[in-house]
Motif scaffolding. Sequence first.
Motif, PDB file in Angstrom:
ATOM      1  N   GLY A  32       2.797  -3.813   0.853  1.00  0.00           N
ATOM      2  CA  GLY A  32       2.299  -3.357   2.165  1.00  0.00           C
ATOM      3  C   GLY A  32       3.044  -4.293   3.288  1.00  0.00           C
ATOM      4  O   GLY A  32       3.474  -3.709   4.310  1.00  0.00           O
ATOM      5  N   GLU A  33       3.369  -5.591   3.150  1.00  0.00           N
ATOM      6  CA  GLU A  33       4.060  -6.373   3.696  1.00  0.00           C
ATOM      7  C   GLU A  33       5.464  -5.810   4.155  1.00  0.00           C
ATOM      8  O   GLU A  33       6.099  -5.899   5.150  1.00  0.00           O
ATOM      9  CB  GLU A  33       3.938  -7.635   3.432  1.00  0.00           C
ATOM     10  CG  GLU A  33       2.429  -8.361   3.803  1.00  0.00           C
ATOM     11  CD  GLU A  33       2.506  -9.787   3.069  1.00  0.00           C
ATOM     12  OE1 GLU A  33       3.364 -10.036   2.381  1.00  0.00           O
ATOM     13  OE2 GLU A  33       1.337 -10.357   3.321  1.00  0.00           O
ATOM     14  N   ARG A  35       6.530  -2.947   3.319  1.00  0.00           N
ATOM     15  CA  ARG A  35       6.597  -1.364   3.911  1.00  0.00           C
ATOM     16  C   ARG A  35       6.343  -1.444   5.489  1.00  0.00           C
ATOM     17  O   ARG A  35       7.037  -0.767   6.253  1.00  0.00           O
ATOM     18  CB  ARG A  35       5.613  -0.758   3.221  1.00  0.00           C
ATOM     19  CG  ARG A  35       5.497   0.869   3.752  1.00  0.00           C
ATOM     20  CD  ARG A  35       6.730   1.543   3.803  1.00  0.00           C
ATOM     21  NE  ARG A  35       6.889   2.310   2.337  1.00  0.00           N
ATOM     22  CZ  ARG A  35       7.862   2.868   2.186  1.00  0.00           C
ATOM     23  NH1 ARG A  35       8.797   2.885   2.928  1.00  0.00           N
ATOM     24  NH2 ARG A  35       7.808   3.401   0.945  1.00  0.00           N
ATOM     25  N   ALA A  36       5.754  -2.411   6.014  1.00  0.00           N
ATOM     26  CA  ALA A  36       5.481  -2.521   7.340  1.00  0.00           C
ATOM     27  C   ALA A  36       6.891  -2.883   7.948  1.00  0.00           C
ATOM     28  O   ALA A  36       6.905  -2.486   9.333  1.00  0.00           O
ATOM     29  CB  ALA A  36       4.455  -3.500   7.599  1.00  0.00           C
ATOM     30  N   LYS A  37       7.560  -3.542   7.429  1.00  0.00           N
ATOM     31  CA  LYS A  37       9.027  -3.872   8.038  1.00  0.00           C
ATOM     32  C   LYS A  37      10.121  -2.826   7.809  1.00  0.00           C
ATOM     33  O   LYS A  37      11.139  -2.733   8.420  1.00  0.00           O
ATOM     34  CB  LYS A  37       9.536  -5.175   7.633  1.00  0.00           C
ATOM     35  CG  LYS A  37       8.375  -6.431   7.876  1.00  0.00           C
ATOM     36  CD  LYS A  37       9.132  -7.728   7.349  1.00  0.00           C
ATOM     37  CE  LYS A  37       8.119  -8.800   7.716  1.00  0.00           C
ATOM     38  NZ  LYS A  37       8.268  -9.814   7.061  1.00  0.00           N
ATOM     39  N   TYR A  38       9.911  -2.195   6.502  1.00  0.00           N
ATOM     40  CA  TYR A  38      11.094  -1.494   5.961  1.00  0.00           C
ATOM     41  C   TYR A  38      10.438  -0.052   5.677  1.00  0.00           C
ATOM     42  O   TYR A  38       9.591   0.103   4.703  1.00  0.00           O
ATOM     43  CB  TYR A  38      11.651  -2.201   4.817  1.00  0.00           C
ATOM     44  CG  TYR A  38      12.147  -3.456   4.955  1.00  0.00           C
ATOM     45  CD1 TYR A  38      13.458  -3.665   5.473  1.00  0.00           C
ATOM     46  CD2 TYR A  38      11.462  -4.609   4.611  1.00  0.00           C
ATOM     47  CE1 TYR A  38      13.896  -4.898   5.938  1.00  0.00           C
ATOM     48  CE2 TYR A  38      11.680  -5.928   5.095  1.00  0.00           C
ATOM     49  CZ  TYR A  38      13.269  -6.081   5.614  1.00  0.00           C
ATOM     50  OH  TYR A  38      13.560  -7.260   5.687  1.00  0.00           O
ATOM     51  N   ARG A  39      10.755   0.858   6.586  1.00  0.00           N
ATOM     52  CA  ARG A  39       9.758   2.146   6.619  1.00  0.00           C
ATOM     53  C   ARG A  39      10.499   3.208   5.495  1.00  0.00           C
ATOM     54  O   ARG A  39       9.694   3.903   5.053  1.00  0.00           O
ATOM     55  CB  ARG A  39       9.865   2.494   7.955  1.00  0.00           C
ATOM     56  CG  ARG A  39       9.153   1.723   8.851  1.00  0.00           C
ATOM     57  CD  ARG A  39       7.444   2.023   8.828  1.00  0.00           C
ATOM     58  NE  ARG A  39       6.990   1.094  10.045  1.00  0.00           N
ATOM     59  CZ  ARG A  39       5.862   0.804  10.126  1.00  0.00           C
ATOM     60  NH1 ARG A  39       4.963   1.470   9.193  1.00  0.00           N
ATOM     61  NH2 ARG A  39       5.254   0.173  11.005  1.00  0.00           N
ATOM     62  N   ASP A  40      11.604   3.406   5.511  1.00  0.00           N
ATOM     63  CA  ASP A  40      12.185   4.346   4.740  1.00  0.00           C
ATOM     64  C   ASP A  40      12.463   3.711   3.183  1.00  0.00           C
ATOM     65  O   ASP A  40      12.639   2.452   3.007  1.00  0.00           O
ATOM     66  CB  ASP A  40      13.540   4.821   5.212  1.00  0.00           C
ATOM     67  CG  ASP A  40      14.738   3.934   5.169  1.00  0.00           C
ATOM     68  OD1 ASP A  40      15.450   3.846   4.169  1.00  0.00           O
ATOM     69  OD2 ASP A  40      14.781   3.067   5.993  1.00  0.00           O
ATOM     70  N   SER A  43      15.632   1.230   2.379  1.00  0.00           N
ATOM     71  CA  SER A  43      15.546  -0.137   3.224  1.00  0.00           C
ATOM     72  C   SER A  43      14.558  -0.808   2.409  1.00  0.00           C
ATOM     73  O   SER A  43      14.338  -1.900   2.056  1.00  0.00           O
ATOM     74  CB  SER A  43      15.178  -0.084   4.523  1.00  0.00           C
ATOM     75  OG  SER A  43      14.029   0.549   4.847  1.00  0.00           O
ATOM     76  N   TYR A  44      13.316  -0.024   1.947  1.00  0.00           N
ATOM     77  CA  TYR A  44      12.063  -0.600   1.018  1.00  0.00           C
ATOM     78  C   TYR A  44      12.677  -1.214  -0.074  1.00  0.00           C
ATOM     79  O   TYR A  44      12.434  -2.285  -0.723  1.00  0.00           O
ATOM     80  CB  TYR A  44      10.915   0.262   1.191  1.00  0.00           C
ATOM     81  CG  TYR A  44       9.760  -0.337   0.391  1.00  0.00           C
ATOM     82  CD1 TYR A  44       8.879  -1.200   0.754  1.00  0.00           C
ATOM     83  CD2 TYR A  44       9.844  -0.028  -0.916  1.00  0.00           C
ATOM     84  CE1 TYR A  44       7.818  -1.922   0.158  1.00  0.00           C
ATOM     85  CE2 TYR A  44       8.795  -0.620  -1.991  1.00  0.00           C
ATOM     86  CZ  TYR A  44       7.901  -1.486  -1.335  1.00  0.00           C
ATOM     87  OH  TYR A  44       6.928  -1.999  -2.144  1.00  0.00           O
ATOM     88  N   GLU A  96       4.874   2.006  -3.842  1.00  0.00           N
ATOM     89  CA  GLU A  96       5.278   2.836  -2.901  1.00  0.00           C
ATOM     90  C   GLU A  96       5.643   4.043  -3.075  1.00  0.00           C
ATOM     91  O   GLU A  96       6.194   5.024  -2.591  1.00  0.00           O
ATOM     92  CB  GLU A  96       6.163   2.139  -1.910  1.00  0.00           C
ATOM     93  CG  GLU A  96       5.599   0.674  -1.203  1.00  0.00           C
ATOM     94  CD  GLU A  96       4.480   1.256  -0.240  1.00  0.00           C
ATOM     95  OE1 GLU A  96       4.621   2.454   0.564  1.00  0.00           O
ATOM     96  OE2 GLU A  96       3.563   0.402  -0.196  1.00  0.00           O
TER      97      GLU A  96
END
Length: 199
Positions: A32-33, A35-40, A43-44, A96
């Motif tokens: 979750g942390e 994903r909050a910074k790396y949306r696609d 990048s995730y 994810e």
Amino acid sequence: MELIQQIPEISVYIASGEAINHDHPLVRKIAGELRAKYRDAYSYASAAYGYVRDTIPHSQDSGDPRVTWRASDVLSQGTGICYAKSHAYAALLRAEGIPAALCYQRLADDDGSNPVVHGLVAVRLPGEEKWARQDVRGNKPGVDAQFSLGEERLAWTVRPEFSEVDYPVLYAEPHPAVLSALQAAPDRPYLWRTLPTEL
């Protein structure tokens, strides 16, 4: 190298299991942390790769005697060998909804002696037609693995002349020989003597 999808249902590569326990609260928290910074998805996946490769030392490099094999334990204890770190990376991907498989190489010394199985992760991002192998072992002098969907950037490229092998099969769960070795080892020195030499 061409990877062989062992099981046709892609859902097995996003499932939670005993080793790749992405339903664990710590795995979910870290995912979750990130994903909050790396949306696609790209990048995730790249950020999760960097997280496991760089923030969790390979226990041989750090001298840590502990043996981990569950993804949640790798993340909580901050240590693991290639197999364990691969379980952690696969769990962060699957958390994810990104398909992740385990795959392996057989590596050896320069004279072909002392063979050992090395663990990798194959990722399949949305829109990609192929699986891409990633190596989260951890870099050190002489090792420069990088996240890549194109040309592979693994820690080691196999050398057939030294009886090294890229195993093409994608596993949804750790290979039984790998998991047995991890679970039976009281410490890393013992594990080092009992690592699988082939699959």
